[in-house]
Design a protein around this motif. Structure first.
Motif, PDB file in Angstrom:
ATOM      1  N   GLU A   8       0.679  -1.151  -0.304  1.00  0.00           N
ATOM      2  CA  GLU A   8      -0.043   0.006   0.133  1.00  0.00           C
ATOM      3  C   GLU A   8       0.841   1.519  -0.180  1.00  0.00           C
ATOM      4  N   THR A   9       2.032   1.124   0.320  1.00  0.00           N
ATOM      5  CA  THR A   9       2.950   2.383   0.060  1.00  0.00           C
ATOM      6  C   THR A   9       3.005   2.954  -1.304  1.00  0.00           C
ATOM      7  N   ASP A  10       2.756   4.346  -1.435  1.00  0.00           N
ATOM      8  CA  ASP A  10       3.092   4.960  -2.554  1.00  0.00           C
ATOM      9  C   ASP A  10       4.241   4.956  -2.847  1.00  0.00           C
ATOM     10  N   LYS A  44      14.295   2.370 -11.247  1.00  0.00           N
ATOM     11  CA  LYS A  44      13.185   1.589 -11.604  1.00  0.00           C
ATOM     12  C   LYS A  44      12.375   0.689 -10.610  1.00  0.00           C
ATOM     13  N   LEU A  45      11.129   0.341 -10.806  1.00  0.00           N
ATOM     14  CA  LEU A  45      10.452  -0.401  -9.790  1.00  0.00           C
ATOM     15  C   LEU A  45      10.422  -1.872 -10.166  1.00  0.00           C
ATOM     16  N   TYR A  94       3.835 -10.885  -3.819  1.00  0.00           N
ATOM     17  CA  TYR A  94       2.738 -10.278  -3.044  1.00  0.00           C
ATOM     18  C   TYR A  94       2.283  -8.752  -3.447  1.00  0.00           C
ATOM     19  N   GLY A  95       2.511  -8.424  -4.694  1.00  0.00           N
ATOM     20  CA  GLY A  95       2.114  -7.089  -5.102  1.00  0.00           C
ATOM     21  C   GLY A  95       2.849  -6.006  -4.488  1.00  0.00           C
TER      22      GLY A  95
END
Length: 227
Positions: free
Chosen positions: A151-153, A175-176, A181-182
């Motif tokens: 949930e972290t932005d 980069k991400l 687990y999302g």
């Protein structure tokens, strides 16, 4: 004719000075000259009047003449841990008769620099001028920045990380990368000046401290390379 005195800090040196000054008042004639100043400076202290009567009398005469050239009141200076000179300055030939008539008050105590001394001083100055401060090394660092949860932005996380500004720190591309687990982590490049930035301090004191730790859970160094 020039005369050379050696080891004036030793008993043998003082004996040679005593023998030379026997029957004389000054080194080079009947008035104080720069020769006297040179020899006076090489003697560590007043010679014993019992052992070296001529040298002791000469020392007192030179000291009195020098004192008269400086009107200020001396407070006293002590000099310690100074090795005696291994080379005594050679005594110059007697000055011409016309120069001997000059006023003692005009004695130049600092103008008797030899050519060798001038050359050595010039070489030291040139060495200083040519010496440049060595540029500090740089390193390239690849770092993983991990959020608390899915949930972290991540956009705000990156903004918070890049908000850290330090002399010698330059942020690069990022980069991400999915970790499961999302949850995604941010991999980011940075360049540092080694003497100015510590990566450990950057992580502990900035990236995982308030207020950035609202987004950042931890940081790991993936690669660290000297540039």
């Amino acid at each position: 004719m020039a005369v050379t005195f050696t080891d004036l800090h030793t008993e043998a040196g003082l004996k040679s000075l005593e023998a030379f000054l026997s029957g004389k008042t000054y080194i080079s004639g009947d008035q104080i000259t720069k020769d006297d100043v040179k020899v006076y400076a090489a003697v560590l202290g007043k010679p014993s009047g019992d052992l070296y009567p001529s040298a002791s009398k000469w020392y007192d005469c030179v000291e009195a003449k020098l004192a008269a050239s400086f009107p200020g009141k001396a407070a006293g200076v002590g000099i310690s841990a100074q090795a005696p000179s291994t080379e005594a300055a050679p005594v110059k030939e007697s000055a011409p008769a016309a120069a001997a008539d000059e006023d003692d008050d005009d004695l130049d105590l600092f103008g008797d620099e030899t050519e060798e001394e001038k050359k050595a001083a010039e070489e030291r100055e040139q060495a200083k001028a040519s010496t440049k401060k060595k540029e500090s090394g740089k390193s390239s660092v690849l770092m993983d920045v991990k959020p608390w949860d899915d949930e972290t932005d991540m956009k705000k996380l990156e903004e918070a990380v890049r908000s850290v500004e330090l002399p010698g720190l330059l942020w690069g591309a990022s980069k991400l990368v999915p970790v499961g687990y999302g949850i995604k982590k941010m991999t980011i490049m940075l360049t540092i000046v080694d003497d100015l930035v510590s990566v450990d301090d950057l992580i502990e004191e900035r990236l995982t401290a308030e207020p950035i730790n609202e987004y950042v859970q931890s940081c790991d160094i993936v690669a660290f390379n000297k540039i």
